[in-house]
Design a protein around this motif. Structure first.
Motif, short mmCIF file in Angstrom:
data_model
loop_
_atom_site.label_atom_id
_atom_site.label_comp_id
_atom_site.label_asym_id
_atom_site.label_seq_id
_atom_site.Cartn_x
_atom_site.Cartn_y
_atom_site.Cartn_z
N VAL A 1 0.85 -1.20 0.00
CA VAL A 1 0.00 0.00 0.00
C VAL A 1 0.88 1.25 0.00
O VAL A 1 1.78 1.38 0.83
CB VAL A 1 -0.92 0.07 1.25
N ILE A 2 0.61 2.14 -0.95
CA ILE A 2 1.28 3.46 -0.96
C ILE A 2 0.21 4.51 -0.75
O ILE A 2 -0.87 4.46 -1.36
CB ILE A 2 1.98 3.71 -2.32
N TRP A 3 0.51 5.49 0.10
CA TRP A 3 -0.47 6.55 0.39
C TRP A 3 0.18 7.91 0.25
O TRP A 3 1.23 8.17 0.81
CB TRP A 3 -1.00 6.35 1.81
N ASN A 4 -0.47 8.79 -0.52
CA ASN A 4 0.00 10.17 -0.64
C ASN A 4 -1.20 11.11 -0.64
O ASN A 4 -2.01 11.10 -1.57
CB ASN A 4 0.83 10.34 -1.93
N GLY A 5 -1.33 11.92 0.40
CA GLY A 5 -2.37 12.94 0.46
C GLY A 5 -3.51 12.58 1.39
O GLY A 5 -4.04 11.47 1.35
N PRO A 6 -3.90 13.52 2.29
CA PRO A 6 -4.96 13.25 3.26
C PRO A 6 -6.33 13.07 2.62
O PRO A 6 -6.57 13.48 1.49
CB PRO A 6 -4.93 14.50 4.17
N MET A 7 -7.23 12.44 3.37
CA MET A 7 -8.59 12.15 2.88
C MET A 7 -9.54 13.33 3.05
O MET A 7 -10.65 13.33 2.51
CB MET A 7 -9.17 10.94 3.62
N GLY A 8 -9.15 14.30 3.85
CA GLY A 8 -10.00 15.47 4.09
C GLY A 8 -9.15 16.58 4.67
O GLY A 8 -7.92 16.52 4.60
N VAL A 9 -9.80 17.57 5.28
CA VAL A 9 -9.06 18.68 5.89
C VAL A 9 -8.61 18.20 7.27
O VAL A 9 -9.23 18.50 8.29
CB VAL A 9 -9.95 19.94 5.98
#
Length: 396
Positions: free
Chosen positions: A316-324
């Motif tokens: 799993v790669i994650w870049n950037g939040p899901m909300g504020v």
């Protein structure tokens, strides 16, 4: 781009002048360092070189200096490094970076000594990658080591230019780790491979989405970006963020995912508010955002959907939040994704920037396989671009 780069362990450094490009671009307040993560990240490479008898010459930029600027001196970094290494780090206070102080410090240095040069951006040539400064840096070095992944996407004198004038250019432990995890994840992932992209703007992630759709099994899109995809599907999005110029692009990407058999997951509900403020969240039944409201986070059903996809994955790669995520009423989606990754048995990679900050602030940092030290650099990596600071290093 070849990821098979020579490292500090592949070369002899005893008695040699080793110039190490670090990332000491640390936050400061009143001359005090407020976050030491980047200093701590550089220590393994520095300690290895000291133990192997190198004359260690460190360099870095700090802030956005456009020439000598006393408020952006690296002197506080030298002081703190001296404490962390339990050994004096000699600070060469030259506005020209490689001046009389630096040359003298290098000439009298013994094996295992450490010197820190002044902020590389005090030289205007740095950002333009001009030979004059690159040659100055090379003139005090026998070997060059790049350990600043966060600057590897920039072709500057201290990341690229200097390598033209030294025979040996290798990576330190930090870059070696980035290449191992990011490189292997993108080139040769253990499947199923899931990528999670968040953040505000579609335009920032266009190339990433295109590149990853050729590589992943599941692509999750959250954050402000999702509303452009909703609009492209005909949903109402109220006052939510919208990139009108990218509506056709969003449709194309959804089509591309379908054609390639990639599962493209978008939120199925939203946390909304009448304004961009940390007020109590309302939750929508589905993707639609009513008039007068804006979507500021994914909803609880989306959290479950995304968490399930993470549980099913092996990489799993994650870049950037899901909300504020900086608003406590709109951080739940980001927390849920971080928790799902922390609880999963997958190789979990956080692509720097806001996601790295969120994961560390939430206390999940030590549960991730790898947290990238470069926001912009890891994004360009995920876009499939060649990073000049990596390409310039010697191949094995």
């Amino acid at each position: 781009m070849s990821f098979n780069k020579k490292t500090i362990e592949d070369i002899q450094v005893k008695g040699k002048r080793v110039l190490v490009r670090c990332d000491f671009n640390v936050p400061m307040k009143d001359g005090k360092i407020t976050d030491e993560n980047r200093l701590n990240g550089a220590l393994p490479t520095i300690k290895y070189l000291m133990e192997k008898g190198a004359k260690v010459i460190l360099c870095s930029h700090l802030g956005k200096a456009k020439g000598p600027d006393p408020s952006l001196t690296l002197a506080p970094v030298a002081m703190r490094l001296s404490e962390l290494l339990n050994k004096e780090v000699v600070f060469a206070a030259d506005d020209t970076v490689v001046g009389d102080n630096a040359r003298k410090a290098v000439s009298v240095a013994k094996d295992g000594d450490v010197i820190l040069l002044e902020n590389t951006r005090f030289r205007k040539e740095e950002g333009k990658n001009e030979d004059s400064f690159s040659q100055d840096l090379a003139s005090i070095a026998d070997v060059y080591v790049n350990d600043a992944f966060g600057s590897a996407h920039r072709a500057h004198c201290s990341t690229v230019g200097v390598t033209k004038f030294v025979d040996t250019a290798v990576c330190g432990y930090l870059i070696q780790k980035e290449l191992k995890f990011l490189g292997e994840a993108v080139q040769n992932p253990t499947r199923p491979f899931c990528a999670i992209l968040g953040g505000a703007k579609v335009v920032d992630k266009i190339a990433v989405i295109e590149n990853l759709l050729d590589k992943v099994d599941t692509l999750i899109i959250g954050g402000g970006m999702a509303y452009t995809f909703f609009k492209a599907q005909g949903y109402e999005i109220g006052k939510s963020l919208l990139d009108e110029e990218r509506l056709d692009y969003a449709k194309e990407m959804m089509e591309k995912a379908k054609t390639k058999g990639v599962k493209l997951l978008l939120p199925v509900d939203n946390r909304i508010a009448p304004e961009y403020a940390d007020v109590e969240a309302k939750i929508t039944e589905d993707q639609n955002v009513p008039e007068g409201y804006m979507g500021l986070d994914i909803g609880p059903k989306s959290e479950k959907l995304f968490a399930y996809a993470v549980r099913e994955a092996k990489t799993v790669i994650w870049n950037g939040p899901m909300g504020v995520a900086e608003f406590k009423n709109f951080a739940a989606g980001t927390v849920a994704v971080a928790k799902a990754m922390a609880d999963s048995g997958a190789t979990t990679i956080i692509g720097g920037g806001d996601s790295a900050a969120a994961v560390n602030n939430l206390g999940f940092g030590d549960k991730m396989t790898h947290i990238s030290t470069g926001g912009g650099a890891s994004l360009e990596f995920l876009e499939g671009k060649e990073l000049p600071g990596i390409a310039a290093l010697n191949n094995k």
